[in-house]
Design a protein around this motif. Structure first.
Motif, short mmCIF file in Angstrom:
data_model
loop_
_atom_site.label_atom_id
_atom_site.label_comp_id
_atom_site.label_asym_id
_atom_site.label_seq_id
_atom_site.Cartn_x
_atom_site.Cartn_y
_atom_site.Cartn_z
N GLY A 174 0.81 -1.22 0.00
CA GLY A 174 0.00 0.00 0.00
C GLY A 174 0.84 1.27 0.00
O GLY A 174 0.59 2.19 -0.77
N THR A 175 1.87 1.29 0.87
CA THR A 175 2.74 2.47 0.90
C THR A 175 4.19 2.01 1.04
O THR A 175 4.45 0.91 1.55
CB THR A 175 2.43 3.41 2.09
N VAL A 176 5.09 2.84 0.57
CA VAL A 176 6.53 2.60 0.74
C VAL A 176 7.15 3.88 1.28
O VAL A 176 6.96 4.96 0.70
CB VAL A 176 7.21 2.23 -0.61
N ASP B 181 -1.17 -4.99 3.24
CA ASP B 181 -2.56 -4.89 3.67
C ASP B 181 -2.96 -5.91 4.74
O ASP B 181 -4.14 -6.22 4.89
CB ASP B 181 -3.49 -4.97 2.45
N GLY B 182 -1.98 -6.46 5.46
CA GLY B 182 -2.26 -7.35 6.59
C GLY B 182 -1.34 -6.97 7.72
O GLY B 182 -1.17 -5.79 8.01
N GLY B 183 -0.68 -7.97 8.34
CA GLY B 183 0.28 -7.66 9.39
C GLY B 183 0.16 -8.60 10.57
O GLY B 183 -0.10 -9.80 10.40
N MET B 184 0.32 -8.04 11.76
CA MET B 184 0.36 -8.87 12.96
C MET B 184 -0.95 -9.62 13.22
O MET B 184 -0.95 -10.59 13.98
CB MET B 184 0.75 -8.05 14.19
N SER B 185 -2.04 -9.23 12.58
CA SER B 185 -3.29 -9.99 12.75
C SER B 185 -3.25 -11.30 11.95
O SER B 185 -3.95 -12.25 12.29
CB SER B 185 -4.50 -9.16 12.34
N ASP B 186 -2.45 -11.39 10.89
CA ASP B 186 -2.34 -12.65 10.16
C ASP B 186 -1.00 -13.34 10.38
O ASP B 186 -0.84 -14.51 10.02
CB ASP B 186 -2.59 -12.44 8.65
N GLU C 112 18.17 -2.25 -8.24
CA GLU C 112 19.12 -2.62 -7.19
C GLU C 112 18.38 -3.20 -5.98
O GLU C 112 17.24 -2.81 -5.71
CB GLU C 112 19.86 -1.36 -6.70
N PRO C 113 19.04 -4.06 -5.19
CA PRO C 113 18.43 -4.51 -3.94
C PRO C 113 18.35 -3.36 -2.93
O PRO C 113 19.28 -2.55 -2.84
CB PRO C 113 19.38 -5.60 -3.43
N LEU C 114 17.26 -3.32 -2.21
CA LEU C 114 17.03 -2.29 -1.21
C LEU C 114 16.70 -2.99 0.10
O LEU C 114 15.88 -3.92 0.11
CB LEU C 114 15.84 -1.43 -1.66
N LEU C 115 17.35 -2.58 1.18
CA LEU C 115 17.03 -3.21 2.46
C LEU C 115 15.65 -2.73 2.90
O LEU C 115 15.42 -1.53 3.07
CB LEU C 115 18.08 -2.85 3.52
N ALA C 116 14.75 -3.69 3.07
CA ALA C 116 13.35 -3.34 3.35
C ALA C 116 12.87 -4.04 4.61
O ALA C 116 13.42 -5.07 5.03
CB ALA C 116 12.48 -3.75 2.17
N ARG C 117 11.86 -3.44 5.20
CA ARG C 117 11.15 -4.07 6.31
C ARG C 117 9.69 -4.11 5.90
O ARG C 117 9.11 -3.07 5.57
CB ARG C 117 11.35 -3.23 7.59
N VAL C 118 9.13 -5.31 5.89
CA VAL C 118 7.72 -5.45 5.50
C VAL C 118 6.88 -5.31 6.76
O VAL C 118 7.04 -6.10 7.71
CB VAL C 118 7.46 -6.81 4.81
N VAL C 119 6.02 -4.30 6.78
CA VAL C 119 5.22 -4.02 7.98
C VAL C 119 3.75 -4.07 7.62
O VAL C 119 3.37 -4.00 6.44
CB VAL C 119 5.59 -2.64 8.58
N GLY C 120 2.91 -4.18 8.67
CA GLY C 120 1.48 -4.31 8.45
C GLY C 120 0.76 -2.98 8.55
O GLY C 120 1.38 -1.91 8.50
N LYS C 121 -0.55 -3.06 8.71
CA LYS C 121 -1.38 -1.86 8.72
C LYS C 121 -1.97 -1.57 10.09
O LYS C 121 -2.87 -0.75 10.23
CB LYS C 121 -2.50 -1.99 7.68
N HIS C 122 -1.44 -2.26 11.11
CA HIS C 122 -2.03 -2.13 12.45
C HIS C 122 -1.44 -0.95 13.21
O HIS C 122 -0.33 -0.50 12.93
CB HIS C 122 -1.82 -3.43 13.23
N CYS C 123 -2.21 -0.51 14.23
CA CYS C 123 -1.78 0.64 15.02
C CYS C 123 -0.85 0.17 16.13
O CYS C 123 -1.24 0.11 17.30
CB CYS C 123 -2.99 1.34 15.60
N GLU C 124 0.37 -0.17 15.73
CA GLU C 124 1.30 -0.80 16.67
C GLU C 124 2.64 -0.80 15.95
O GLU C 124 2.75 -1.32 14.84
CB GLU C 124 0.79 -2.22 16.94
N SER C 125 3.65 -0.19 16.57
CA SER C 125 4.92 -0.09 15.84
C SER C 125 5.63 -1.44 15.75
O SER C 125 6.49 -1.64 14.89
CB SER C 125 5.83 0.96 16.48
N GLY C 126 5.27 -2.39 16.63
CA GLY C 126 5.84 -3.74 16.53
C GLY C 126 5.17 -4.60 15.46
O GLY C 126 5.46 -5.79 15.35
N ASP C 127 4.30 -4.00 14.70
CA ASP C 127 3.54 -4.72 13.66
C ASP C 127 4.43 -4.95 12.45
O ASP C 127 4.32 -4.28 11.43
CB ASP C 127 2.31 -3.88 13.31
N ILE C 128 5.36 -5.90 12.60
CA ILE C 128 6.34 -6.20 11.56
C ILE C 128 6.10 -7.62 11.07
O ILE C 128 5.88 -8.53 11.88
CB ILE C 128 7.78 -6.08 12.13
#
Ligand SMILES: *Cc1c(COP(=O)(O)O)cnc(C)c1O
Length: 469
Positions: free
Chosen positions: A335-337, A358-363, A386-402
């Protein structure tokens, strides 16, 4: 936690990061051991599974979704059965359970572990033969025990003196003789490459070996002679790569077996060594094959039985994650980068892209809950970027939602791309929640060019249906 995870989690990346994060990667390549067996990249670059294009799956079923490769799951069942030909292989249903999966594992000749009334109901409603069901749990209710006894469940793994009393009363009332195993806590806790062996085990499961409770439980069942004691059970951990922990636990539990023989003249005919066999979540993981594990475990048990002058008991094992984990990947839409600079330079090597899906810690709660590591790839196309170091995060209201802490994605990853995360078959849908009132995703089984919805997506109506206020 392994060293590379510690470094990665605390933002120690870029040119100071652990070696694997500095290794150039091909962001379009698929490492086979991370993916279900029928996954490939089609000529156009999109992932296919069982011959189906993931873009078509996303269009038909929506994202996020769990995609289950049925051939992969079945082949894992067969590998365990072939590796342990004279043992009973119980699939640990708590990893992921639905009726379609019950039928698959039953057809492949596996047994099934459940640990609640709900899991038992699912198993029975899918036609799992009750004599091939094992019932676990440290706090089974009287109602659950009664249901298991009335259904004719094959093994009840007793976990406390109160449970022995409850089950004995139920068996007397009904004039039946349920078959039970005694769950022994052997003081071994194993994870990945390490195991810890202590004299005592400070946990809620089972009867302590060192404190004498396990022997007392076995004597009580034998002396009361209402329940049929078939054997001992131990389960030492999860995501285990190294069989050494099983060596210590087998030695301890077989010493108890010998103690019971010496005291009561009974050699228990069965031994259940539990589950916990590890799988590959990232390229850093290289677990043993079922074949190699079986060889090690067989040698350990044979050796200990010879040392104790015991006949080798009939073995059971209980893989959960190793059956279903690698057979599933989650398909998300980006959804966003956001690019977050971390170092002094401000260039791509000095920061990280937060790729929101569009998911995250709930799934997938495992990253937040266990600090688990996952991999990911852009699934709808390949990219020359090029490769980019990324972190895939969810849409939940929680910064630990990784979802995925660290992964290289192509630098042109953008909204609308599909991201696939492999290894999500175990403890993801089964631990899914409705946090933030997010409906839980569907599970779609694919095989031979066909897709079949086996668990439908929750709807907002489903969520509101429970809200009767
Ligand atoms: C959870 C569990 C298993 C399965 O563990 P995996 O790590 O999924 O293989 C097996 N036996 C018992 C008793 C369990 O609690």
């Amino acid at each position: 936690m392994r060293a590379h995870e510690a470094g990665a989690l605390h933002g120690d990346i870029g040119n100071r990061g652990p070696a694997w994060l500095r290794t150039p990667v091909d962001v379009n390549a698929l490492v086979p051991r991370l993916w279900p067996r029928t996954v490939a990249r089609a000529d156009g670059g999109a992932l296919t599974v069982a011959g189906l294009d993931v873009r078509d799956l996303a269009a038909e079923f929506g994202t996020p979704m769990y995609v289950l490769d049925e051939d992969d799951l079945r082949s894992r069942c067969r590998k365990f059965r072939a590796a342990f030909p004279d043992a009973d292989v119980y699939y640990a249903g708590k990893a992921f359970l639905c009726r379609a999966v019950v039928r698959m594992i039953a057809e492949e000749g596996l047994f099934l572990d459940v640990c609640t009334g709900g899991e038992l109901a699912t198993a029975l409603s899918a036609g799992m033969p009750p004599e091939r069901i094992g019932f676990h749990g440290n706090n089974k209710s009287v109602a659950e025990l009664a249901r298991a006894v009335d259904a004719g469940v094959g093994r009840i793994i007793v976990d406390s003196f109160a449970e022995i009393d409850r089950l004995t009363a139920l068996a007397r009332e009904r004039g039946v003789r349920p078959k039970v195993l005694v769950r022994v806590t052997v003081g071994v806790e194993a994870h990945t490459h390490e195991f810890i062996a202590t004299a005592h085990e400070d946990q809620k499961f089972g009867f302590s070996l060192a404190g004498g409770a396990a022997a007392a439980a076995a004597f009580k069942i034998l002396d009361e002679d209402v329940l049929e004691l078939r054997g001992l059970h131990s389960h030492i951990g999860s995501q285990i790569f190294d069989a050494s922990g099983f060596e210590v636990s087998a030695r301890r539990v077989l010493a108890l077996q010998a103690q019971i023989r010496d005291a009561r003249g009974v050699e228990l005919p069965e031994l259940d060594l539990g589950g916990g066999f590890g799988i590959a979540y990232t390229t850093q993981d290289d677990p043993a094959s079922p074949h190699d594990l079986a060889k090690r475990m067989r040698k350990i048990v044979d050796g200990e039985c010879a040392a104790e002058r015991l006949a080798v008991p009939h073995l059971s094992i209980e893989p959960g994650r190793a059956i279903v984990g690698p057979a599933v990947f989650t398909l998300y839409e980006v959804g966003t980068v956001k690019f977050v600079p971390l170092g002094a330079g401000g260039g791509p090597a000095d920061g990280r892209a937060y790729v929101s899906v569009d998911g995250g810690m709930s799934d997938n709660i495992r990253t937040a809950l266990y600090d688990a590591s996952y991999s990911a790839t852009v699934a709808n196309r390949t990219s020359p970027a090029e490769p980019l170091l990324a972190r895939v995060v969810g849409k939940h209201c929680e910064s630990g939602d990784i979802v995925v802490k660290d992964e290289f994605l192509p630098a042109d990853v953008q909204p609308g791309d599909l991201v696939a995360v492999p290894g999500t078959g175990a403890y993801c849908r089964s631990m899914a929640s409705n946090y933030n009132h997010v409906p839980r995703p569907p599970v779609v089984a694919v095989r031979d060019g066909r897709a079949r919805l086996i668990v439908r997506r929750e709807t907002e109506e489903d969520l509101l249906a429970l809200d009767v206020g």
